[in-house]
Design a protein around this motif. Structure first.
Motif, PDB file in Angstrom:
ATOM      1  N   GLY A 102       0.805  -1.208   0.000  1.00 53.28           N
ATOM      2  CA  GLY A 102       0.000   0.000   0.000  1.00 53.28           C
ATOM      3  C   GLY A 102       0.843   1.265   0.000  1.00 53.28           C
ATOM      4  O   GLY A 102       2.076   1.232   0.054  1.00 53.28           O
ATOM      5  N   PHE A 103       0.139   2.400  -0.048  1.00 51.42           N
ATOM      6  CA  PHE A 103       0.823   3.683  -0.146  1.00 51.42           C
ATOM      7  C   PHE A 103       1.690   3.964   1.076  1.00 51.42           C
ATOM      8  O   PHE A 103       2.813   4.444   0.953  1.00 51.42           O
ATOM      9  CB  PHE A 103      -0.209   4.795  -0.336  1.00 51.42           C
ATOM     10  N   PHE A 104       1.187   3.666   2.269  1.00 48.67           N
ATOM     11  CA  PHE A 104       1.932   3.986   3.482  1.00 48.67           C
ATOM     12  C   PHE A 104       3.083   3.010   3.728  1.00 48.67           C
ATOM     13  O   PHE A 104       3.869   3.217   4.644  1.00 48.67           O
ATOM     14  CB  PHE A 104       0.990   4.006   4.693  1.00 48.67           C
ATOM     15  N   GLY A 105       3.185   1.959   2.932  1.00 47.35           N
ATOM     16  CA  GLY A 105       4.349   1.090   2.996  1.00 47.35           C
ATOM     17  C   GLY A 105       5.397   1.420   1.965  1.00 47.35           C
ATOM     18  O   GLY A 105       6.364   0.678   1.801  1.00 47.35           O
ATOM     19  N   LEU A 106       5.225   2.563   1.291  1.00 48.74           N
ATOM     20  CA  LEU A 106       6.135   2.946   0.214  1.00 48.74           C
ATOM     21  C   LEU A 106       7.570   3.110   0.703  1.00 48.74           C
ATOM     22  O   LEU A 106       8.518   2.761  -0.004  1.00 48.74           O
ATOM     23  CB  LEU A 106       5.644   4.248  -0.424  1.00 48.74           C
ATOM     24  N   LEU A 107       7.746   3.644   1.913  1.00 54.23           N
ATOM     25  CA  LEU A 107       9.080   3.869   2.471  1.00 54.23           C
ATOM     26  C   LEU A 107       9.407   2.870   3.568  1.00 54.23           C
ATOM     27  O   LEU A 107      10.344   3.092   4.340  1.00 54.23           O
ATOM     28  CB  LEU A 107       9.193   5.299   3.006  1.00 54.23           C
ATOM     29  N   GLY A 108       8.659   1.783   3.660  1.00 55.50           N
ATOM     30  CA  GLY A 108       8.962   0.751   4.635  1.00 55.50           C
ATOM     31  C   GLY A 108       8.350   1.023   6.000  1.00 55.50           C
ATOM     32  O   GLY A 108       7.613   1.991   6.204  1.00 55.50           O
ATOM     33  N   THR A 109       8.674   0.146   6.942  1.00 49.88           N
ATOM     34  CA  THR A 109       8.168   0.267   8.312  1.00 49.88           C
ATOM     35  C   THR A 109       9.329   0.137   9.290  1.00 49.88           C
ATOM     36  O   THR A 109      10.423  -0.326   8.932  1.00 49.88           O
ATOM     37  CB  THR A 109       7.118  -0.819   8.617  1.00 49.88           C
ATOM     38  N   LEU A 167       8.453  -1.513  15.054  1.00 47.71           N
ATOM     39  CA  LEU A 167       7.116  -1.711  15.600  1.00 47.71           C
ATOM     40  C   LEU A 167       6.052  -1.760  14.518  1.00 47.71           C
ATOM     41  O   LEU A 167       4.857  -1.740  14.826  1.00 47.71           O
ATOM     42  CB  LEU A 167       6.778  -0.602  16.603  1.00 47.71           C
ATOM     43  N   GLY A 168       6.462  -1.785  13.269  1.00 48.88           N
ATOM     44  CA  GLY A 168       5.516  -1.874  12.171  1.00 48.88           C
ATOM     45  C   GLY A 168       4.850  -0.560  11.812  1.00 48.88           C
ATOM     46  O   GLY A 168       3.849  -0.559  11.089  1.00 48.88           O
ATOM     47  N   ARG A 169       5.395   0.551  12.284  1.00 55.24           N
ATOM     48  CA  ARG A 169       4.820   1.860  11.970  1.00 55.24           C
ATOM     49  C   ARG A 169       5.351   2.349  10.622  1.00 55.24           C
ATOM     50  O   ARG A 169       6.518   2.139  10.294  1.00 55.24           O
ATOM     51  CB  ARG A 169       5.155   2.871  13.072  1.00 55.24           C
ATOM     52  N   SER A 170       4.487   3.022   9.882  1.00 55.72           N
ATOM     53  CA  SER A 170       4.850   3.494   8.549  1.00 55.72           C
ATOM     54  C   SER A 170       5.904   4.591   8.637  1.00 55.72           C
ATOM     55  O   SER A 170       5.709   5.607   9.324  1.00 55.72           O
ATOM     56  CB  SER A 170       3.602   4.019   7.838  1.00 55.72           C
ATOM     57  N   VAL A 171       7.024   4.399   7.956  1.00 53.43           N
ATOM     58  CA  VAL A 171       8.076   5.424   7.930  1.00 53.43           C
ATOM     59  C   VAL A 171       7.590   6.666   7.195  1.00 53.43           C
ATOM     60  O   VAL A 171       7.907   7.795   7.577  1.00 53.43           O
ATOM     61  CB  VAL A 171       9.353   4.857   7.297  1.00 53.43           C
ATOM     62  N   LEU A 172       6.805   6.491   6.143  1.00 58.21           N
ATOM     63  CA  LEU A 172       6.274   7.625   5.405  1.00 58.21           C
ATOM     64  C   LEU A 172       5.374   8.478   6.296  1.00 58.21           C
ATOM     65  O   LEU A 172       5.497   9.718   6.315  1.00 58.21           O
ATOM     66  CB  LEU A 172       5.494   7.136   4.186  1.00 58.21           C
ATOM     67  N   ALA A 173       4.485   7.850   7.051  1.00 58.66           N
ATOM     68  CA  ALA A 173       3.608   8.597   7.946  1.00 58.66           C
ATOM     69  C   ALA A 173       4.401   9.292   9.044  1.00 58.66           C
ATOM     70  O   ALA A 173       4.086  10.417   9.428  1.00 58.66           O
ATOM     71  CB  ALA A 173       2.570   7.655   8.557  1.00 58.66           C
ATOM     72  N   ARG A 174       5.440   8.656   9.522  1.00 60.94           N
ATOM     73  CA  ARG A 174       6.260   9.271  10.571  1.00 60.94           C
ATOM     74  C   ARG A 174       7.084  10.432  10.025  1.00 60.94           C
ATOM     75  O   ARG A 174       7.355  11.402  10.737  1.00 60.94           O
ATOM     76  CB  ARG A 174       7.160   8.213  11.211  1.00 60.94           C
TER      77      ARG A 174
END
Length: 324
Positions: free
Chosen positions: A80-87, A90-97
């Protein structure tokens, strides 16, 4: 007959044509469009600001939402989109962070720079305009603040008090006041002997109106250039403090904190620390490039350089000889 180059355009006017006396300088967006490096830098900074303002509304709680089943996933479009930059671990989206961290980092750097700019500039112009004991006291205050390393002061104060955004802004603002105080004092000291300032005094104008109406408009371009460069320093300082663990604290997110949390996974999950580090580098480099452009664009004596091709900006405009 000899014609000189037009300082607003960098080229000589046509033969027999006189330059209009009230000609306006080129619009700033036209000058920006002629410099691709400054245009790219402005685009990057504008995009980061837009992401910092609107991004948290779009990502929701994805920056702190944990999913251990998706731990340390590499950058990919398969998740998905929020997995574009990996996690992260703790499995948190790097893009969202990264989006959340942009807002936190700018919420520290921008207020700190604005506070130090306003306070330091006002105090410096006041001291330079009046001179005497007031100037000496202001300069001794600046020397006292500069005698302590700003990073060391921040470490000590944040160790004593609770690390928070408000404390970070206050410490960084106080530490950077001498930069603007000295710059504004030098500008005001040079301008207070100008004829237009003497004329204002002759008509009985008070000190602050003279500073606000006559000295500030001339000193403002230099102060804004210093502020743009200082923004880089403040942002790097905030990132360094967060990296040391005494800046932004979890569950809040900042780019420096992301680098600190990802440094132990550099060999297995490089994207956790490298991507926020790249974001810090892009913003600081863009701010530095834009500061150089702003300095030329706000200086009437140097603005003509921006109208020349980039390879010729180190040369003076040619003054052609035209025989009548």
């Amino acid at each position: 007959m000899t014609t000189t180059a037009d300082p607003a355009t960098g080229s000589a006017p046509p033969e027999g044509a006189a330059a209009p006396p009230g000609a306006r300088p080129p619009r700033w967006w036209r000058l920006l469009g002629r410099d691709w490096a400054a245009a790219v830098a402005a685009t990057v900074l504008g995009a980061v600001l837009l992401v910092a303002l609107l991004g948290p509304l779009l990502i929701g709680d994805r920056a702190v939402r944990q999913n251990l089943d998706a731990s340390l996933r590499p950058p990919s479009l398969d998740h998905g989109f929020f997995g574009l930059l990996g996690t992260d671990v703790l499995g948190r989206s790097v893009l969202a962070r990264l989006v959340e961290g942009a807002g936190t980092t700018l919420s520290v750097a921008v207020p700190a720079v604005l506070c130090s700019l306003v306070v330091g500039s006002a105090l410096g112009m006041w001291a330079g305009f009046h001179g005497g004991i007031r100037e000496s006291l202001a300069m001794r205050l600046a020397d006292a603040i500069l005698s302590f390393p700003s990073l060391l002061i921040a470490v000590v104060v944040l160790y004593v008090f609770a690390p928070s955004v408000g404390n970070l802004v206050a410490i960084l603002a106080v530490a950077r006041i001498p930069v603007y105080l000295r710059t504004a004092r030098a500008e005001s000291t040079e301008l207070r002997s100008r004829l237009f300032v003497d004329a204002a005094r002759t008509f009985g104008t008070a000190s602050w109106p003279i500073i606000y109406r006559h000295i500030l408009p001339i000193a403002l371009p230099t102060l804004l250039t210093v502020a743009t460069l200082d923004f880089c320093f403040v942002m790097l300082t905030e990132s360094s403090l967060s990296f040391l663990g005494i800046g932004i604290q979890p569950p809040e997110v900042s780019w420096g904190l992301m680098v600190a949390q990802g440094r132990q996974y550099l060999q297995t999950a490089w994207w956790i620390a490298v991507l926020p580090g790249v974001a810090i580098m892009l913003v600081t480099v863009s701010a530095t490039v834009l500061a150089a452009w702003v300095r030329l664009a706000t200086d009437p004596a140097q603005r003509w350089r921006l109208t020349l091709p980039r390879k010729r900006r180190g040369t003076r405009p040619v003054t052609p000889e035209v025989t009548a």
